[in-house]
Design an enzyme around this catalytic site. Structure first.
Site, mmCIF file in Angstrom:
data_model
loop_
_atom_site.group_PDB
_atom_site.id
_atom_site.type_symbol
_atom_site.label_atom_id
_atom_site.label_comp_id
_atom_site.label_asym_id
_atom_site.label_seq_id
_atom_site.Cartn_x
_atom_site.Cartn_y
_atom_site.Cartn_z
ATOM 1 N N HIS A 203 -3.701 -13.481 1.364
ATOM 2 C CA HIS A 203 -3.081 -12.738 2.460
ATOM 3 C C HIS A 203 -3.931 -12.820 3.729
ATOM 4 O O HIS A 203 -3.401 -12.927 4.843
ATOM 5 C CB HIS A 203 -2.875 -11.277 2.065
ATOM 6 N N GLN B 297 -8.363 -5.790 4.145
ATOM 7 C CA GLN B 297 -8.955 -7.042 4.609
ATOM 8 C C GLN B 297 -7.981 -7.845 5.472
ATOM 9 O O GLN B 297 -8.325 -8.303 6.561
ATOM 10 C CB GLN B 297 -9.402 -7.864 3.401
ATOM 11 N N PRO C 215 0.835 -1.205 0.000
ATOM 12 C CA PRO C 215 0.000 0.000 0.000
ATOM 13 C C PRO C 215 0.874 1.262 0.000
ATOM 14 O O PRO C 215 1.896 1.317 0.687
ATOM 15 C CB PRO C 215 -0.789 -0.109 1.313
#
Length: 350
Positions: A317, A293, A130
């Site tokens: 993940h 998530q 990210p």
């Protein structure tokens, strides 16, 4: 202290995520761990620079003893101590992701004895992780639902291949995380975003990314505001382009996506790629996107009471995060499959 727990780092996702989650929970639960087969399925197995720096950071945070922590190592033993708080520096000498450093350190800092200051260096906007803007604009509001937060100051942007980015993160500790209920996706009320270029790249490329993303999402939401800009050369001297998108719903859900520009695609394609990822989360009627998530699993495991979160498809993940959380936090996750293809993750935290 508990007996050492073995964790096979080649299972499921088989990358750095098992390492990060295991280290965080090892510190918080005061359980020593031996992690072996680290990144065994990757083209270059073992600890790379960013993974090693993450190990060293949580070692310092928790006054831990570590055996086997060196570049290329495929096995470490980690013996945590007390998390006291204080000031800590962790600088990756590559463009390795600052966001992933924050992922491993943040749960520990939240439960430290005193305030914690993290000065982190590396890549602020990196592939396969990210972007830091996602961490502040999407993940932080979700974290605040658990009752925790962090302050964030961007000192300098860092891009591939040089890195050299720097941020300062300040965390005030809490004594307990709250459980959360995010099961109603509601309807999209607005989409905001930031489309940027840096270095010698021309400003109009950021406009193209923004216009492409807005066009792709216009049938989903009318209230779209994507800012286009060129980074200040003092903050971002190197070349990079990218876009971050954030969708808000009338039930206080936040969904995000991001994309970095590539030489192999046009700016329009970059914008569309980010929009397509966001639209997937919206169409799945998820309450958190795929990037968040797996990140919330640790916090669900540590929260007080039962949490339930509606998501789309369960990612690899997330399955990995659940595996490690159940192993170290001694909690049980249940996945409720819905008829529309979505899933609800349930957990009663420890």
């Amino acid at each position: 202290m508990s007996q050492i727990v073995d964790i096979d780092g080649s299972l499921l996702e088989g990358g750095g995520q098992i390492l990060r989650i295991a280290l965080s929970l090892s510190c918080l639960k005061r359980i020593p761990v031996r992690i072996f087969n680290i990144r065994a399925g990757r083209s270059k197995p073992g600890l790379m620079a960013q993974h090693l720096k993450g190990v060293e950071l949580v070692r310092d945070l928790s006054n831990a003893k570590v055996v086997g922590a060196h570049l290329g190592s495929t096995e470490i033993s980690f013996y945590p101590g007390k998390i006291n708080g204080g000031s800590f520096n962790a600088f990756i000498r590559t463009a390795g992701s600052i966001s992933l450093l924050l992922q491993v350190a943040l749960p520990c800092a939240i439960f430290a004895k005193s305030d914690t200051m993290l000065r982190l260096g590396g890549g602020t906007n990196a592939e396969m992780a990210p972007q830091v803007d996602y961490m502040t604009e999407v993940f932080r509001p979700i974290l605040e639902k658990f009752g925790a937060t962090f302050e964030f100051d961007l000192i300098r942007r860092g891009y591939f291949p040089k890195g050299n980015g720097e941020v300062v993160v300040n965390v005030k500790p809490i004594t307990q995380l709250k459980s959360i209920q995010l099961t109603d996706p509601g309807n999209i009320t607005s989409i905001t975003g930031w489309s940027f270029v840096a270095g010698t790249l021309p400003h109009f490329l950021s406009n193209k990314m923004a216009e492409s993303a807005q066009k792709y999402l216009s049938k989903t939401c009318r209230n779209i505001n994507i800012e286009s800009y060129k980074e200040d050369h003092k903050v971002a001297p190197d070349n990079c382009s990218g876009i971050i998108l954030v969708a808000h719903t009338n039930t206080d859900c936040i969904l995000g996506s991001d994309a970095l520009g590539k030489r192999s695609e046009t700016s329009e394609e970059t914008g569309e790629r980010a929009a397509e990822s966001l639209l997937k989360s919206i169409e799945n009627k998820a309450c958190v996107d795929d990037h968040s998530q797996d990140q919330i699993i640790v916090y669900m495991a540590l929260a007080s009471g039962p949490s339930s979160v509606r998501v789309g498809e369960i990612t690899l993940h997330t399955k990995t995060a659940i595996f490690v959380a159940e192993t170290l936090a001694k909690v049980k996750f249940n996945i409720e499959s819905l008829q529309d293809g979505a899933n609800i993750i349930h957990c009663t935290g420890s």
